[in-house]
Design a protein around this motif. Structure first.
Motif, mmCIF file in Angstrom:
data_model
loop_
_atom_site.group_PDB
_atom_site.id
_atom_site.type_symbol
_atom_site.label_atom_id
_atom_site.label_comp_id
_atom_site.label_asym_id
_atom_site.label_seq_id
_atom_site.Cartn_x
_atom_site.Cartn_y
_atom_site.Cartn_z
ATOM 1 N N ILE A 4 3.928 -6.709 -9.428
ATOM 2 C CA ILE A 4 4.405 -6.204 -8.143
ATOM 3 C C ILE A 4 5.705 -5.429 -8.335
ATOM 4 O O ILE A 4 6.583 -5.825 -9.105
ATOM 5 N N PHE A 5 5.788 -4.314 -7.635
ATOM 6 C CA PHE A 5 6.939 -3.420 -7.644
ATOM 7 C C PHE A 5 7.795 -3.752 -6.433
ATOM 8 O O PHE A 5 7.321 -3.694 -5.301
ATOM 9 N N PHE A 6 9.040 -4.139 -6.693
ATOM 10 C CA PHE A 6 9.998 -4.374 -5.613
ATOM 11 C C PHE A 6 11.027 -3.257 -5.635
ATOM 12 O O PHE A 6 11.475 -2.828 -6.698
ATOM 13 N N ASN A 7 11.428 -2.813 -4.459
ATOM 14 C CA ASN A 7 12.385 -1.711 -4.382
ATOM 15 C C ASN A 7 13.474 -1.961 -3.347
ATOM 16 O O ASN A 7 14.098 -1.037 -2.866
ATOM 17 N N GLY A 8 13.701 -3.237 -3.023
ATOM 18 C CA GLY A 8 14.710 -3.553 -2.013
ATOM 19 C C GLY A 8 15.477 -4.810 -2.327
ATOM 20 O O GLY A 8 15.984 -5.003 -3.428
ATOM 21 N N GLN A 9 15.524 -5.712 -1.362
ATOM 22 C CA GLN A 9 16.378 -6.886 -1.435
ATOM 23 C C GLN A 9 15.972 -7.908 -2.508
ATOM 24 O O GLN A 9 16.760 -8.774 -2.849
ATOM 25 N N ALA A 10 14.769 -7.806 -3.044
ATOM 26 C CA ALA A 10 14.351 -8.738 -4.101
ATOM 27 C C ALA A 10 14.775 -8.266 -5.488
ATOM 28 O O ALA A 10 14.674 -9.025 -6.455
ATOM 29 N N MET A 11 15.282 -7.044 -5.594
ATOM 30 C CA MET A 11 15.707 -6.548 -6.905
ATOM 31 C C MET A 11 16.938 -7.321 -7.396
ATOM 32 O O MET A 11 17.636 -7.966 -6.617
ATOM 33 N N THR A 12 17.198 -7.198 -8.673
ATOM 34 C CA THR A 12 18.343 -7.843 -9.296
ATOM 35 C C THR A 12 19.612 -7.565 -8.483
ATOM 36 O O THR A 12 19.905 -6.420 -8.154
ATOM 37 N N GLY A 13 20.323 -8.629 -8.126
ATOM 38 C CA GLY A 13 21.550 -8.508 -7.338
ATOM 39 C C GLY A 13 21.336 -8.569 -5.847
ATOM 40 O O GLY A 13 22.286 -8.693 -5.092
ATOM 41 N N PHE A 16 17.483 -11.594 -1.959
ATOM 42 C CA PHE A 16 16.228 -12.327 -2.114
ATOM 43 C C PHE A 16 15.754 -12.388 -3.562
ATOM 44 O O PHE A 16 14.632 -12.822 -3.843
ATOM 45 N N HIS A 17 16.621 -11.967 -4.488
ATOM 46 C CA HIS A 17 16.234 -11.967 -5.896
ATOM 47 C C HIS A 17 15.925 -13.381 -6.422
ATOM 48 O O HIS A 17 15.086 -13.540 -7.299
ATOM 49 N N ALA A 18 16.553 -14.387 -5.859
ATOM 50 C CA ALA A 18 16.308 -15.765 -6.323
ATOM 51 C C ALA A 18 14.830 -16.141 -6.200
ATOM 52 O O ALA A 18 14.334 -16.951 -6.988
ATOM 53 N N LYS A 19 14.117 -15.531 -5.262
ATOM 54 C CA LYS A 19 12.692 -15.834 -5.083
ATOM 55 C C LYS A 19 11.832 -15.322 -6.231
ATOM 56 O O LYS A 19 10.709 -15.784 -6.414
ATOM 57 N N VAL A 20 12.349 -14.339 -6.982
ATOM 58 C CA VAL A 20 11.557 -13.739 -8.062
ATOM 59 C C VAL A 20 12.264 -13.793 -9.417
ATOM 60 O O VAL A 20 11.735 -13.299 -10.409
ATOM 61 N N ASP A 62 6.177 -9.691 -12.768
ATOM 62 C CA ASP A 62 4.913 -10.404 -12.929
ATOM 63 C C ASP A 62 5.084 -11.750 -12.247
ATOM 64 O O ASP A 62 5.877 -12.586 -12.708
ATOM 65 N N LEU A 63 4.372 -11.964 -11.164
ATOM 66 C CA LEU A 63 4.489 -13.210 -10.397
ATOM 67 C C LEU A 63 3.162 -13.950 -10.368
ATOM 68 O O LEU A 63 2.113 -13.322 -10.218
ATOM 69 N N PRO A 64 3.193 -15.266 -10.453
ATOM 70 C CA PRO A 64 1.966 -16.015 -10.197
ATOM 71 C C PRO A 64 1.500 -15.733 -8.763
ATOM 72 O O PRO A 64 2.322 -15.642 -7.841
ATOM 73 N N LEU A 65 0.209 -15.592 -8.572
ATOM 74 C CA LEU A 65 -0.311 -15.293 -7.238
ATOM 75 C C LEU A 65 0.101 -16.336 -6.212
ATOM 76 O O LEU A 65 0.421 -16.000 -5.068
ATOM 77 N N ALA A 71 5.954 -18.059 -1.608
ATOM 78 C CA ALA A 71 7.405 -17.888 -1.585
ATOM 79 C C ALA A 71 7.863 -16.497 -1.162
ATOM 80 O O ALA A 71 8.926 -16.350 -0.571
ATOM 81 N N VAL A 72 7.071 -15.478 -1.472
ATOM 82 C CA VAL A 72 7.523 -14.105 -1.213
ATOM 83 C C VAL A 72 6.972 -13.561 0.103
ATOM 84 O O VAL A 72 7.730 -13.141 0.975
ATOM 85 N N LEU A 73 5.674 -13.556 0.259
ATOM 86 C CA LEU A 73 5.064 -12.914 1.424
ATOM 87 C C LEU A 73 5.482 -13.506 2.774
ATOM 88 O O LEU A 73 5.669 -12.749 3.729
#
Length: 128
Positions: A4-13, A16-20, A62-65, A71-73
């Motif tokens: 999965i491609f993240f381009n916002g708040q889940a990116m490093t820093g 929501f990065h703690a979720k991934v 790479d996330l487990p489905l 946790a993410v969706l």
């Protein structure tokens, strides 16, 4: 595993990065052909548009489905939906995209010219 491609708040820093955390593959870009929108300046959304030649920066994970589902969706805003995009190397990837019908609402700011969420936030004096 789901790529999965993240381009916002889940990116490093991002908040929501703690979720991934621990699943980062590395930096990535979309293939050309994407527009980019801000949802209330809280998160970004991709929109495929073959008439444009722009690409968007982000990170690949790479996330487990099960983790993606549990946790993410559930934390994603209703303006986004899970979709499949094309990365710069030509491979497909999951990503959160602008949900069907949202473009027609006309309430989301287009930020394509910034090329990425961090660059856009910098114009607001904020960091990801």
């Amino acid at each position: 595993m789901a790529r999965i491609f993240f381009n916002g708040q889940a990116m490093t820093g991002g908040p929501f990065h703690a979720k991934v955390h621990g699943h980062l593959v590395g930096p990535a870009r979309t293939a050309p052909g994407y527009r980019f929108f801000s949802i209330r300046d809280e998160c970004p959304a991709l929109l495929a548009d073959p008439s444009v030649d722009t690409a968007v920066e982000g990170e690949l994970y790479d996330l487990p489905l099960e983790h993606l589902r549990d946790a993410v969706l559930p934390g994603e805003p209703p303006e986004l939906e899970l979709g499949v995009i094309e990365l710069a190397d030509g491979t497909p990837s999951l990503s959160m995209v602008l949900a069907r019908g949202q473009l027609e609402r006309g309430v989301h700011r287009e930020i394509t010219e910034h090329g990425g969420w961090r660059a856009y936030l910098a114009t607001l004096g904020r960091e990801a």
